[in-house]
Design a protein around this motif. Structure first.
Motif, PDB file in Angstrom:
ATOM      1  N   ASN A 190      -1.892   8.326  -6.533  1.00 52.38           N
ATOM      2  CA  ASN A 190      -1.770   7.963  -5.109  1.00 52.38           C
ATOM      3  C   ASN A 190      -0.332   7.799  -4.629  1.00 52.38           C
ATOM      4  OD1 ASN A 190      -4.250   6.761  -6.414  1.00 52.38           O
ATOM      5  ND2 ASN A 190      -4.873   6.446  -4.294  1.00 52.38           N
TER       6      ASN A 190
ATOM      7  N   ALA B 130     -10.719  -5.547  -4.307  1.00 54.85           N
ATOM      8  CA  ALA B 130      -9.838  -5.761  -3.157  1.00 54.85           C
ATOM      9  C   ALA B 130      -8.722  -6.732  -3.483  1.00 54.85           C
ATOM     10  CB  ALA B 130     -10.640  -6.264  -1.958  1.00 54.85           C
TER      11      ALA B 130
ATOM     12  N   PHE C 295      -4.413  -2.711  -7.493  1.00 58.67           N
ATOM     13  CA  PHE C 295      -4.236  -1.269  -7.664  1.00 58.67           C
ATOM     14  C   PHE C 295      -3.432  -0.953  -8.918  1.00 58.67           C
ATOM     15  CE2 PHE C 295      -1.762   2.596  -7.269  1.00 58.67           C
ATOM     16  CZ  PHE C 295      -2.758   3.529  -6.999  1.00 58.67           C
TER      17      PHE C 295
ATOM     18  N   GLY D 225      -3.785  -6.506  -2.971  1.00 56.81           N
ATOM     19  CA  GLY D 225      -4.065  -5.089  -3.118  1.00 56.81           C
ATOM     20  C   GLY D 225      -3.073  -4.394  -4.030  1.00 56.81           C
TER      21      GLY D 225
ATOM     22  N   ASP E 204      -5.766  10.870  -7.480  1.00 58.99           N
ATOM     23  CA  ASP E 204      -5.850   9.594  -6.783  1.00 58.99           C
ATOM     24  C   ASP E 204      -7.005   8.780  -7.351  1.00 58.99           C
ATOM     25  OD1 ASP E 204      -3.772  10.168  -4.793  1.00 58.99           O
ATOM     26  OD2 ASP E 204      -5.224  11.591  -3.967  1.00 58.99           O
ATOM     27  N   ILE E 205      -6.853   7.485  -7.298  1.00 54.39           N
ATOM     28  CA  ILE E 205      -7.929   6.585  -7.697  1.00 54.39           C
ATOM     29  C   ILE E 205      -8.238   5.645  -6.541  1.00 54.39           C
ATOM     30  CG2 ILE E 205      -7.406   6.683 -10.167  1.00 54.39           C
ATOM     31  CD1 ILE E 205      -5.895   4.046  -9.869  1.00 54.39           C
ATOM     32  N   GLU E 206      -9.409   5.104  -6.551  1.00 48.59           N
ATOM     33  CA  GLU E 206      -9.802   4.122  -5.546  1.00 48.59           C
ATOM     34  C   GLU E 206      -9.893   2.768  -6.224  1.00 48.59           C
ATOM     35  OE1 GLU E 206     -13.442   3.230  -2.376  1.00 48.59           O
ATOM     36  OE2 GLU E 206     -13.275   5.194  -3.339  1.00 48.59           O
ATOM     37  N   ALA E 207      -9.180   1.802  -5.680  1.00 43.62           N
ATOM     38  CA  ALA E 207      -9.161   0.474  -6.284  1.00 43.62           C
ATOM     39  C   ALA E 207     -10.576  -0.094  -6.353  1.00 43.62           C
ATOM     40  CB  ALA E 207      -8.252  -0.453  -5.505  1.00 43.62           C
ATOM     41  N   GLU E 208     -10.943  -0.581  -7.527  1.00 39.74           N
ATOM     42  CA  GLU E 208     -12.286  -1.130  -7.715  1.00 39.74           C
ATOM     43  C   GLU E 208     -12.436  -2.498  -7.080  1.00 39.74           C
ATOM     44  OE1 GLU E 208     -13.061  -1.103 -11.894  1.00 39.74           O
ATOM     45  OE2 GLU E 208     -12.657   1.040 -12.096  1.00 39.74           O
TER      46      GLU E 208
ATOM     47  N   GLN F  59      -5.116  -1.361 -12.194  1.00 38.88           N
ATOM     48  CA  GLN F  59      -5.985  -0.216 -12.466  1.00 38.88           C
ATOM     49  C   GLN F  59      -5.163   1.003 -12.880  1.00 38.88           C
ATOM     50  OE1 GLN F  59      -9.171   0.095  -9.663  1.00 38.88           O
ATOM     51  NE2 GLN F  59      -9.529   2.258 -10.102  1.00 38.88           N
ATOM     52  N   THR F  60      -3.971   1.137 -12.314  1.00 35.75           N
ATOM     53  CA  THR F  60      -3.082   2.224 -12.740  1.00 35.75           C
ATOM     54  C   THR F  60      -2.784   2.107 -14.228  1.00 35.75           C
ATOM     55  OG1 THR F  60      -2.058   2.476 -10.559  1.00 35.75           O
ATOM     56  CG2 THR F  60      -0.777   3.226 -12.464  1.00 35.75           C
TER      57      THR F  60
ATOM     58  N   PRO G  80       0.157   2.748  -2.744  1.00 38.93           N
ATOM     59  CA  PRO G  80      -0.563   1.480  -2.596  1.00 38.93           C
ATOM     60  C   PRO G  80       0.086   0.316  -3.331  1.00 38.93           C
ATOM     61  CG  PRO G  80      -2.045   3.262  -3.219  1.00 38.93           C
ATOM     62  CD  PRO G  80      -0.662   3.771  -3.408  1.00 38.93           C
TER      63      PRO G  80
END
Length: 552
Positions: free
Chosen positions: A384, A25, A229, A225, A19-23, A232-233, A410
């Protein structure tokens, strides 16, 4: 084995997170970070001109200020009806800068289609190419049946001076009464202050309209979002680094171009090469000039580019990260194109409603081929993301069995614009019922069989067109193939193939039927083959089986 256990994570490269966390918003945050960190770095290459992040920022802010002065309010919609020009990105950012929503419009749309999208979205402003305005949009606006109050026109000749005759011969700027010119706006409003908009990850950033193959088009609400996301993927999946350029082959109005080109270039802080529209010879010259590293495009575009006159392996040497979406790659075509490009073309899969990728083949990994069907895997679910394969009742099917892909993550849209019933039907509980049929193997690889609506029922046997097409692609004379079901008195439906041939090859329909008969069960092989010059395609390069069905 439970889908929730994500067995595909074992296919991720060592050290890759599940999983990654979106840098960021919002999508606008993504751009602002790039413009702040590298204002003078190149953002767009358009023929002989380079636009920096700062220049695009000033242009978008000037357009946003003009929209606001014309009454554009937070939540309003700006329809963007252009080709792969810098104006698309300027319009996109301007809509967000003004607190609104961009509506991505296919530049191939005619009056009927444009009327529907403007009406359905309720767009109050329109940014359009000047020739599209005169030829298509002006009569639509003149009816008074849309909410459009402000029309901004731009020319494909703007932001460059080369005027490549292969694309622009006979093209001239066309000014129309009642419209405002984008270049004049940028010149006259450069530096106009504008308050920062209040945007959140859940706000709709873009309405992207589905093709409407089974009914009227639906405006998928891709949120900020979603876009942040999946940008970034793309970046983390491919490892793209700042300065490693992106080649913009896919149309920007399409979710692949929007996320896999525009959003990725913003996030990775890297230049995006644009050339108005995809023409293989022009695109080849753009590759030679700007040496991009990454692209994602339909396999038909790669096929066309490989056949561009004068193309050599050296021309493609910079393109070392290649992905193809829109339709599964036939293994035989993938092998042939790898020899041309010198790099393996990885599958990537997603829909408008998944904001581009939900699955991908990890970089540097060769997708497996299912031994039973011959299908090349479309990859594994990305960060994710959970994808189930379900039956008609929504229950999980066992590993290896065919069912519908149902996707959660996401990147999944929150619904369709002003269509709560369609949203409830396609997104129960926020899980997307894709309408795509396939299976997952024991190692977590996913295989796309076909669209549910494309399945052929021949004497009670299910025939999936893609399997027949993959066999046809192994014939050395076949360039492209599309298979459909046609009425048959005895079998109910039977299999028909449409085929275009390579320029240097010949084959007869009878030869192609016999070729398939040798390799397929009796109920699967095409009883009829029709050879055509070109197969009908969408602007993104996806072959249109529905147009072939309509010919019957």
């Amino acid at each position: 084995m439970s889908y929730a256990d994500r067995p595909w994570l074992a296919r991720y490269p060592a050290g890759s997170p599940a999983d990654i966390e979106a840098e960021y918003a919002t999508a606008l945050d993504v751009f602002d970070a790039a413009a702040s960190a590298g204002p003078d770095e190149p953002f767009i290459y358009y023929f002989d001109k380079t636009l920096t992040f700062a220049e695009v920022d000033r242009a978008a802010t000037a357009l946003a200020a003009t929209l606001v002065a014309e009454g554009f309010s937070p939540g309003d919609r700006l329809a963007v009806y252009v080709q792969n020009n810098p104006s698309f990105i300027i319009g996109l950012l301007a809509a967000w800068r003004a607190g609104g929503i961009a509506v991505a419009v296919n530049p191939m749309n005619k009056q009927r289609e444009l009327t529907y999208i403007l009406g359905d979205s309720g767009a109050t402003a329109l940014l359009t190419l000047d020739d599209l305005y005169v030829d298509v949009a002006e009569p639509v606006i003149a009816t008074g049946n849309t909410s459009v109050r402000t029309v901004i026109t731009t020319s494909p000749l703007d932001f460059q001076t080369r005027d490549d005759p292969r694309l622009f011969e006979g093209v001239a700027r066309r000014r129309s009464p009642g419209t405002v010119d984008l270049v004049e706006i940028i010149e006259n409003h450069d530096g106009t202050p504008l308050p920062a908009p209040e945007l959140s990850a859940d706000d709709t950033a873009v309405l992207t309209y589905t093709s409407g193959t089974t009914g009227e088009p639906k405006g998928a609400m891709n949120t900020h979002g979603n876009l942040a996301f999946n940008a970034q993927t793309y970046r983390d999946w491919t490892g793209l680094k700042p300065g490693e350029g992106v080649l913009g082959i896919a149309p920007l109005f399409h979710i692949t171009g929007l996320v896999g080109h525009v959003m990725l270039a913003m996030l990775a802080r890297t230049p995006l090469t644009l050339a108005h529209r995809f023409a293989p010879d022009v695109t080849l010259d753009a590759i030679r000039e700007h040496r991009p590293v990454f692209t994602v495009a339909a396999i038909t575009a790669f096929n066309a580019l490989s056949a561009a006159p004068g193309a050599t392996p050296d021309d493609f040497a910079s393109l070392r990260i290649l992905y193809s979406g829109g339709a599964p790659i036939a293994p035989a075509m993938g092998d042939r194109l790898e020899k041309v490009f010198g790099a393996y073309i990885h599958n990537i899969y997603g829909l408008t409603e998944t904001s581009s990728p939900s699955h991908g083949v990890p970089l540097g990994v060769r997708a497996p081929v299912d031994p039973a069907s011959g299908a090349l895997s479309v990859g594994v679910p990305v960060f994710n993301t959970v994808v189930r394969v379900i039956d008609e009742n929504g229950d999980d099917v066992p590993v290896g069995e065919i069912g519908e892909f149902a996707t959660s993550g996401p990147q999944v849209v929150k619904g369709y614009w002003n269509k709560p019933e369609k949203t409830a039907e396609s997104l129960p509980g926020g899980e997307l019922r894709t309408g795509d049929v396939g299976f997952m193997d024991a190692d977590g690889w996913f295989y796309l069989v076909d669209r549910k609506k494309d399945m052929i029922n021949a004497s009670g046997y299910k025939v999936w067109p893609r399997e027949v097409e993959d066999v046809l692609y192994t014939h050395p004379a076949v360039r492209e193939a599309a298979v459909i079901g046609v009425p048959d008195e005895y079998r109910g439906e039977t299999v028909k193939a449409y085929v275009s041939l390579r320029d240097d090859a010949t084959a007869t329909p009878e030869e192609l039927v016999a070729f398939c008969k040798e390799q397929m069960a009796a109920y699967k092989y095409p009883r009829e083959v029709e050879i055509v010059g070109e197969l009908p395609k969408t602007v993104t390069g996806k072959i249109l089986r529905r147009e072939l069905r309509q010919k019957q």
